[in-house]
Scaffold this motif. Structure first.
Motif, PDB file in Angstrom:
ATOM      1  N   GLU A 183      -8.206   2.892   8.803  1.00 31.33           N
ATOM      2  CA  GLU A 183      -7.354   2.815   7.519  1.00 31.33           C
ATOM      3  C   GLU A 183      -8.043   3.526   6.481  1.00 31.33           C
ATOM      4  O   GLU A 183      -7.539   3.483   5.439  1.00 31.33           O
ATOM      5  CB  GLU A 183      -7.538   1.139   7.122  1.00 31.33           C
ATOM      6  N   ALA A 199      -0.229  -8.800   8.971  1.00 27.78           N
ATOM      7  CA  ALA A 199      -1.395  -9.594   8.154  1.00 27.78           C
ATOM      8  C   ALA A 199      -1.307 -11.181   8.614  1.00 27.78           C
ATOM      9  O   ALA A 199      -0.080 -11.637   8.822  1.00 27.78           O
ATOM     10  CB  ALA A 199      -1.377  -9.158   6.897  1.00 27.78           C
ATOM     11  N   LEU A 250       2.131  -9.757  -3.470  1.00 26.69           N
ATOM     12  CA  LEU A 250       1.151  -9.018  -2.428  1.00 26.69           C
ATOM     13  C   LEU A 250       1.670  -8.839  -1.134  1.00 26.69           C
ATOM     14  O   LEU A 250       1.190  -7.647  -0.711  1.00 26.69           O
ATOM     15  CB  LEU A 250       0.175 -10.137  -2.278  1.00 26.69           C
ATOM     16  N   SER A 283       1.438  -4.952  -0.183  1.00 21.47           N
ATOM     17  CA  SER A 283       0.849  -4.497   1.378  1.00 21.47           C
ATOM     18  C   SER A 283       1.693  -3.835   2.029  1.00 21.47           C
ATOM     19  O   SER A 283       1.237  -3.055   3.335  1.00 21.47           O
ATOM     20  CB  SER A 283       0.406  -5.656   1.859  1.00 21.47           C
ATOM     21  N   VAL A 285       3.492  -5.321   4.273  1.00 18.81           N
ATOM     22  CA  VAL A 285       3.248  -5.865   5.598  1.00 18.81           C
ATOM     23  C   VAL A 285       4.522  -6.291   6.034  1.00 18.81           C
ATOM     24  O   VAL A 285       5.394  -6.949   5.282  1.00 18.81           O
ATOM     25  CB  VAL A 285       2.282  -7.058   5.564  1.00 18.81           C
ATOM     26  N   GLN A 293      -6.082  -7.528   9.163  1.00 14.46           N
ATOM     27  CA  GLN A 293      -5.906  -7.527   7.778  1.00 14.46           C
ATOM     28  C   GLN A 293      -5.312  -9.119   7.426  1.00 14.46           C
ATOM     29  O   GLN A 293      -4.790  -9.716   8.246  1.00 14.46           O
ATOM     30  CB  GLN A 293      -4.285  -6.706   7.670  1.00 14.46           C
ATOM     31  N   ILE A 323      -4.156 -11.727   3.659  1.00 14.06           N
ATOM     32  CA  ILE A 323      -3.634 -11.667   2.305  1.00 14.06           C
ATOM     33  C   ILE A 323      -4.236 -13.164   1.905  1.00 14.06           C
ATOM     34  O   ILE A 323      -3.529 -13.798   2.324  1.00 14.06           O
ATOM     35  CB  ILE A 323      -2.321 -11.512   2.026  1.00 14.06           C
ATOM     36  N   PHE A 334      -6.613  -5.899   2.804  1.00 14.55           N
ATOM     37  CA  PHE A 334      -5.488  -5.135   3.261  1.00 14.55           C
ATOM     38  C   PHE A 334      -5.527  -3.775   2.561  1.00 14.55           C
ATOM     39  O   PHE A 334      -6.155  -3.767   1.511  1.00 14.55           O
ATOM     40  CB  PHE A 334      -4.168  -5.983   3.173  1.00 14.55           C
ATOM     41  N   PRO A 353      -3.383  -1.624   0.222  1.00 15.50           N
ATOM     42  CA  PRO A 353      -2.255  -1.668  -0.919  1.00 15.50           C
ATOM     43  C   PRO A 353      -1.259  -0.429  -0.560  1.00 15.50           C
ATOM     44  O   PRO A 353      -1.057   0.403  -1.496  1.00 15.50           O
ATOM     45  CB  PRO A 353      -2.762  -1.797  -2.062  1.00 15.50           C
ATOM     46  N   ARG A 354      -0.539  -0.363   0.368  1.00 19.49           N
ATOM     47  CA  ARG A 354       0.397   0.666   0.663  1.00 19.49           C
ATOM     48  C   ARG A 354       1.553   0.810  -0.333  1.00 19.49           C
ATOM     49  O   ARG A 354       1.956   1.827  -0.798  1.00 19.49           O
ATOM     50  CB  ARG A 354       1.381   0.471   2.074  1.00 19.49           C
ATOM     51  N   ARG A 391      -8.316   0.221   3.215  1.00 10.77           N
ATOM     52  CA  ARG A 391      -8.582  -1.115   3.065  1.00 10.77           C
ATOM     53  C   ARG A 391      -9.460  -1.613   1.941  1.00 10.77           C
ATOM     54  O   ARG A 391     -10.345  -1.013   1.731  1.00 10.77           O
ATOM     55  CB  ARG A 391      -9.146  -1.877   4.245  1.00 10.77           C
ATOM     56  N   ARG A 427     -11.110  -5.722  -7.146  1.00  9.15           N
ATOM     57  CA  ARG A 427     -10.570  -5.131  -5.851  1.00  9.15           C
ATOM     58  C   ARG A 427     -11.705  -3.818  -5.813  1.00  9.15           C
ATOM     59  O   ARG A 427     -11.890  -3.367  -6.569  1.00  9.15           O
ATOM     60  CB  ARG A 427      -9.060  -4.529  -6.023  1.00  9.15           C
TER      61      ARG A 427
END
Length: 484
Positions: free
Chosen positions: A37, A48, A90, A94, A96, A303, A305, A315, A317-318, A325, A351
């Motif tokens: 990552e 996740a 979230l 992410s 996800v 991953q 959350i 995770f 944060p795309r 990560r 974070r």
């Protein structure tokens, strides 16, 4: 409305015996871990686990220093709305696509209404795929988990229960400051086994001040006559600031000898293994395949959350362009957390981007807690260039531990022996030291041997909520769990 495959447990009970069936808890997920990552453009895992923290309790137990709050009244509608909003935020952050498991911990989440549990699950399913068979666990306190309430949780979508029994002796329960009696604990577990067959876990605590080896053996025998297919055992930790720690430090209660604690642990392990339980993690035992899918996601460094006050997450944060990560922690205090969620959609207080080395340290510290250890494939996904063999197969601390019979390194990966698992806390500093040294050598080729290394570093986020999943792990303690 629940969408994308997820339906409340009551709607799919007929498709799965007993809403999951005896021993029906999903077994371990595939051995592969998340993809690297940190490389530019690397694809983050599309899945996740998700942890939801309910921070409220009726009272604080004498040993507890978790993030929980005792308040006169809870505005459940407001808390529910914030849990729903933060989960959506979230998940979108992410990116996800599928949630593998959901865990409601606390605090005492069985104080929340089934309506709140259903609302959170429906919010998750509206944003990401929540498979119909996904493990959904809820912690339950025997004093707030009557049969009608448990049935309501099952109808809301819960399919696994973790009951905070802790002891089946009334005097020990009073010492621990628990609300329930031994009779109430038995009744709750029996009701849970009817509603969640094969998916009811119980928590037990040993090493209480003044507890004898014989008393512990008796409690364990009683628990074996009551339990389902999953048992979590915890050695009592005397946490600073708790009432029980003050009594011990003040001399009112005796300090349990370390050799007695070790003997209690080994006694429990022997009894449980002899009755068909697999000792699959330092503090956790399962039979008939009833391993906790959610907790395995922590120990495999996948991953996850964290939603709710004080919850932790790991995770990428795309959704905001992140490629690495992050370790995240939500605001601890519930009222402050709610204000932040209402104003910005989430209550993330801190974070930290985890370096590749920090990710490997967490993988090592968490993965070695399990009997499967760290597979070569999972290690490669975090460290494509530096193999397990290159780190731990060379002369050094790991070789010594292998020779002493505590550690195994072979084609399957790196893992502790049964004896080594009990000593993991004392083995980890040497292993982390060797990892840091080998990492530095790989980063600066030809610099020669390094003398010494830094002390084992704790996660930049500190400790998590603690509990079944966390196992009170040290370095990588930012996971959520379920001692209720």
């Amino acid at each position: 409305m629940a969408v994308r495959g997820w339906r409340p447990a009551a709607a799919i009970a007929a498709a799965r015996p007993g809403g999951g069936g005896p021993g029906g808890a999903p077994g371990p997920a595939p051995a592969s871990g998340p993809a690297p990552e940190t490389a530019p453009g690397a694809a983050a895992p599309a899945t996740a686990a998700l942890y939801v923290h309910w921070p409220y309790c009726r009272k604080r137990c004498s040993y507890c220093n978790f993030n929980k709050y005792v308040v006169p009244a809870v505005d459940e509608a407001a808390v529910r709305a914030c849990l729903v909003r933060e989960a959506r935020t979230l998940l979108r952050l992410s990116q996800v696509r599928s949630v593998t498991s959901v865990f409601f911990g606390g605090g005492t989440p069985s104080l929340a209404s089934p309506r709140t549990i259903a609302a959170v699950l429906e919010a998750i399913a509206a944003v990401a795929h929540l498979p119909a068979g996904a493990e959904v666990t809820l912690e339950a306190n025997p004093s707030s988990a009557g049969t009608p309430r448990l049935a309501g949780f099952r109808a809301a979508g819960v399919n696994r229960l973790s009951v905070g029994v802790q002891s089946l002796d009334d005097a020990e329960l009073r010492l621990l400051g628990r609300e329930h009696t031994a009779a109430e604990a038995r009744a709750t577990v029996e009701a849970a086994r009817e509603l969640f067959p094969g998916r009811t876990s119980i928590d037990l605590i040993f090493g209480l001040p003044g507890q004898s080896r014989g008393a512990w053996a008796h409690r364990l025998e009683a628990a074996l006559g009551l339990c389902d297919d999953h048992v979590s055992l915890y050695q009592l930790t005397l946490e600073r600031g708790t009432a029980l720690a003050a009594q011990v430090l003040g001399g009112t209660l005796p300090t349990p000898p370390q050799d007695l604690l070790a003997d209690m642990y080994q006694t429990a392990r022997g009894v449980l293994v002899a009755t068909g339980f697999r000792h699959y993690e330092v503090s956790n035992f399962a039979r008939k395949g009833a391993l906790s899918t959610h907790n395995l996601s922590y120990w495999r460094a996948e991953q996850y959350i964290g939603v709710g006050p004080g919850a932790h997450g790991r995770f990428v944060p795309r959704g905001e362009g992140g490629r690495s990560r992050e370790a995240r922690i939500q605001t601890l205090e519930p009222d402050a957390w709610m204000r932040e969620v209402q104003s910005q959609g989430h209550g993330t207080r801190r974070r930290v981007v985890l370096s590749p080395l920090e990710q490997l340290e967490e993988l090592l510290a968490l993965g070695l807690r399990t009997d499967e250890g760290i597979t070569c494939e999972r290690w490669r996904r975090f460290s494509p260039q530096l193999s397990l063999e290159a780190v731990f197969g060379v002369p050094g601390e790991a070789k010594v531990l292998q020779q002493q019979g505590w550690l195994v390194l072979d084609g399957g990966g790196l893992r502790c022996t049964a004896e080594g698992l009990a000593l993991l806390d004392s083995l980890l500093p040497d292993l982390l030291c060797q990892l840091q040294r080998r990492w530095a050598l790989a980063a600066v080729p030809g610099q020669g041997a390094m003398h010494g290394c830094g002390a084992p570093r704790r996660s930049p986020m500190g400790n998590g909520a603690g509990g079944e999943a966390a196992g009170h792990s040290g370095l990588a303690g930012a996971v959520n769990g379920d001692i209720e």
